[in-house]
Design an enzyme around this catalytic site. Structure first.
Site, mmCIF file in Angstrom:
data_model
loop_
_atom_site.group_PDB
_atom_site.id
_atom_site.type_symbol
_atom_site.label_atom_id
_atom_site.label_comp_id
_atom_site.label_asym_id
_atom_site.label_seq_id
_atom_site.Cartn_x
_atom_site.Cartn_y
_atom_site.Cartn_z
ATOM 1 N N ASP A 164 0.869 -1.175 0.000
ATOM 2 C CA ASP A 164 0.000 0.000 0.000
ATOM 3 C C ASP A 164 0.908 1.228 0.000
ATOM 4 O O ASP A 164 2.136 1.116 0.145
ATOM 5 C CB ASP A 164 -0.991 0.001 1.168
ATOM 6 C CG ASP A 164 -2.208 0.898 0.836
ATOM 7 O OD1 ASP A 164 -2.110 1.702 -0.110
ATOM 8 O OD2 ASP A 164 -3.234 0.794 1.515
HETATM 9 C C1 BGC Z 1 -4.958 3.392 -0.044
HETATM 10 C C2 BGC Z 1 -5.132 2.391 -1.153
HETATM 11 C C3 BGC Z 1 -4.886 3.045 -2.489
HETATM 12 C C4 BGC Z 1 -3.526 3.687 -2.484
HETATM 13 C C5 BGC Z 1 -3.148 4.322 -3.803
HETATM 14 C C6 BGC Z 1 -3.673 4.195 -0.176
HETATM 15 O O1 BGC Z 1 -3.619 5.244 0.717
HETATM 16 O O2 BGC Z 1 -4.985 2.704 1.179
HETATM 17 O O3 BGC Z 1 -6.411 1.819 -1.100
HETATM 18 O O4 BGC Z 1 -4.994 2.090 -3.507
HETATM 19 O O5 BGC Z 1 -3.487 4.680 -1.478
HETATM 20 O O6 BGC Z 1 -3.895 5.451 -4.050
#
Ligand code: BGC
Length: 728
Positions: free
Chosen positions: A266
């Protein structure tokens, strides 16, 4: 993918890998932001140079087609090996045509409609140059304080698993090489939906049994459906951050399940091993993540900066890097990016593709299927075409700000494209018959002056429609809260309007279960609308005026009180269960200040018609391991409207070697019937549906009695019993 094709791809990957330097390999594991930036993430890279040096494998931009073309050109024409880039984005409930938020979609229980929504999302995003979505979000959650409830499938692992399959099929189709399919990403692996206190990013402690029974199943379904990628959660699971958790990544995901795709961290989650307190520095974070089986690094750049040295010093086996790179390259071949890196980058195609009438129609269809009728006294709904004056009141009636009515993950969605509730109503009854008042400010603060104005127009009208709830920013990432009442003092507005004595219909907009006792008491009709997306006003009016009979059922329990959380239908019994809601004895499991019951239970939702159940039958009262039990029931539409009903089947194993849920959803069927018609619904239950994880973590079943419940919600069911012959 057919075997021949997959062998061919493997050969290509191996030949390319043989040409790559270690740094180029690490480049494929390094994902950067493109133009996207926030103050938490420091990128500090010369992006063009990094791409030209072969040190970037993917970008996550929401930017112009020209930028996408420019970066792809640098990757393929200026880097030594010309490896194309992935372009990824969070396309979570639509790209340009915005569908209802996923928790609302889940309330439809309509897997075909959900699959179609992702088919359309994939078609739109692929036409706009993107080839990888960070969706589906598959976090089962039992905590509506957590803001990301909105993005997920709700509280039930079985329903979540069905949704997982539908979404993966929708995004990936059956050929990733097609121009309108994209890589999907099951996220956030895993149990991210169970943070302590419902506070986002917080600690998760769950037993291995709960992990396997509640949080893992939707991911396993996604993997079986062929999902290309899986994203690590931000959370620790039992004290180990998911990104460095080899039990999750190597043992379960890649081991037990044989996941052949690649994992992505993530945002910055490799780096976050440092604040989690399991890595002293970025180098150690890289070491722990690659060893645990995490393949690619979204934004923290610890792999590109440190793995070269870690491999050359012998601390990391180069085979780990090769394995991760193989997984990534495979999908660049499968998407057809090597044959034509610009295949998704065609502005003319994008213009023709986005927001086609059929896409908007599908969004409207899913939006109206997602609405849940919570209350409808004296059949106030649906409204007929009789001419009358309608007062439409509330901060969400005609808002084009804060992602209201559309939801937080709006991708390329444009607030100006949203049909507001006011616009939807005016289309139905004409502007001259609608009085509009905001009643409250954007975040639910209702000053006396606005409330008075609203009451005045309510008094002039024959009927009032309230459009209240949360704004679009109130749910989503980082949007946890402890107070689940209607935000601000909207209950004061409800009080003032109900005092006018006019019949009131409340439309609730929210991305999570809310708690609204006064509203429930004072207002005769309540329609849960979630955040319906681009076609909000049209879809909601389809239901309000009875063109569509509401069929949604809650995919998550609405608590009576925040103190009840977690509250969900598939709880275990206690050693001291109550005999019923009126059991006031000391020493039984209850709260002394609030009931045990929720405000609304899982699976609940009314219809304008009346579905009755009869002739529930089992094909046998005793079955053996090899048998399939047929559970049948006649469902009759005994009311005045055609409509659809979600028939639900739950099972209880009342005596096992470990305590089992009082009810576990095992099957459902969405049945649509003309008024007066009846249909026999038949469910097939096999021994697999009766298995559980025992105390040694064997997945098995014991013989004995099972209860089967069938009905229209988790509480409105009839029960029958059968016996599974002892398997020993
Ligand atoms: C979120 C994810 C997301 C990623 C990219 C993160 O902060 O938890 O769900 O895909 O950002 O934008």
């Amino acid at each position: 993918m057919p075997h021949g094709k997959s062998d061919h791809v493997h050969q290509k990957v191996d030949s390319l890998l043989a040409l790559m330097t270690l740094k180029e390999k690490l480049g494929q594991l390094n994902h950067l932001k493109g133009n996207y930036s926030t103050d938490i993430y420091e990128q500090n890279v010369d992006l063009n140079k990094a791409i030209a040096d072969g040190e970037v494998g993917a970008l996550t931009p929401f930017t112009t087609m020209d930028n996408l073309i420019r970066w792809q050109k640098i990757a393929t024409e200026e880097s030594r090996l010309g490896i194309p880039l992935f372009y990824a984005a969070d396309v979570v409930h639509g790209y340009k045509t915005i569908f209802p938020v996923p928790i609302g979609q889940a309330a439809s229980w309509d897997m075909e409609a959900i699959e179609l929504s992702e088919r359309i999302a994939a078609t739109e995003m692929a036409s706009a140059g993107l080839n990888w979505t960070f969706a589906p979000m598959l976090d089962v959650t039992r905590d509506p304080r957590w803001g990301r409830v909105m993005e997920g499938p709700g509280e039930d692992p079985f329903l979540a698993g069905e949704i997982a399959k539908a979404r993966v099929r929708g995004f990936q189709g059956d050929d990733l090489g097609a121009e309108n399919t994209v890589l999907a990403c099951a996220k956030h692996f895993v149990a991210y939906g169970a943070p302590e206190g419902g506070r986002d990013y917080n600690t998760v402690e769950v037993s291995q049994r709960t992990l396997r029974e509640v949080y893992l199943p939707p991911f396993q379904e996604a993997v079986e459906e062929g999902v290309a990628t899986v994203m690590n959660g931000f959370n620790t699971l039992n004290s180990i951050p998911a990104s460095a958790n080899s039990f999750l990544l190597r043992d379960i995901l890649k081991g037990e399940w044989g996941f052949a795709g690649f994992t992505v961290s993530d945002a910055n989650s490799f780096y976050e091993l440092i604040p989690h307190g399991v890595a002293a520095d970025r180098r150690e974070a890289a070491l722990k993540c690659i060893q645990a089986g995490s393949d690619t690094d979204l934004w923290s750049q610890v792999y590109i900066d440190h793995l070269e040295q870690l491999v050359s010093s012998g601390a990391v086996d180069p085979k780990l890097v090769d394995d991760a790179v193989r997984r990534v390259l495979k999908y660049k071949y499968e998407l057809g990016l090597f044959e034509d890196p610009f295949r998704y980058l065609d502005s003319a195609r994008m213009t023709k593709t986005l927001m086609q009438p059929a896409f908007l129609e599908a969004a409207r269809d899913l939006a109206r299927k997602s609405l849940v009728l919570l209350k409808n006294e004296q059949k106030l709904l649906p409204l007929d075409n009789q001419s009358r004056k309608i007062a439409l009141i509330g901060p969400l009636a005609h808002s084009r700000q804060y992602r209201d009515l559309m939801g937080n993950w709006k991708a390329a969605g444009d607030m100006n494209d949203v049909v507001t509730i006011y616009e939807g109503l005016v289309k139905r009854v004409g502007k001259e018959n609608v009085y509009l008042a905001q009643g409250c400010e954007a975040f639910g603060k209702c000053p006396t002056e606005l409330t008075n104005q609203a009451s005045a127009i309510a008094r002039k009208a024959d009927i009032v429609i309230l459009a209240i709830g949360e704004n679009g920013y109130s749910t989503g990432e980082g949007a946890s809260k402890t107070n689940l009442s209607l935000p601000g003092n909207q209950e004061d507005l409800v009080e003032a309007i109900s005092k006018t004595g006019k019949p009131v219909i409340a439309l609730l907009f929210n991305g999570r279960p809310l708690i609204f006792h006064d509203l429930k008491r004072k207002v005769p009709a309540v329609l849960e609308c979630w955040e319906p997306g681009t076609t909000a006003g049209d879809a909601v009016m389809d239901v309000v005026f009875g063109d569509y009979n509401p069929s949604g059922k809650l995919p998550i329990t609405f608590p009576n009180d925040v103190g009840q959380i977690p509250i969900y239908h598939s709880q275990l019994n206690t050693g001291r269960p109550r005999s019923g809601p009126d059991d006031k004895r000391w020493g039984v499991s209850k709260w002394s200040d609030v009931p045990n019951e929720p405000l609304y239970p899982f699976g609940y939702g009314l219809s304008y018609t009346n579905f009755t159940y009869s002739k529930m039958q089992l094909s046998d009262s005793v079955i053996s391991k090899a048998d399939t039990l047929l559970v049948s029931v006649d469902t009759t539409n005994a009311g005045d409207y055609s409509g659809c009903e979600v028939v639900q089947l739950y099972i209880q194993d009342p005596v096992a070697s470990v305590s089992r849920p009082v009810k576990a959803l095992k099957a459902f069927d969405r049945v649509c019937l003309e008024k007066g018609k009846r249909q026999k619904v038949v469910f097939h239950i096999s021994v697999d549906d009766l298995k559980y994880w025992d105390d040694k973590m064997n997945y098995k079943t014991d013989g004995g009695i099972f209860h089967v419940f069938v009905g229209s919600s988790s509480v409105d069911v009839s029960k029958m019993t059968f016996r599974l012959e002892d398997l020993q």
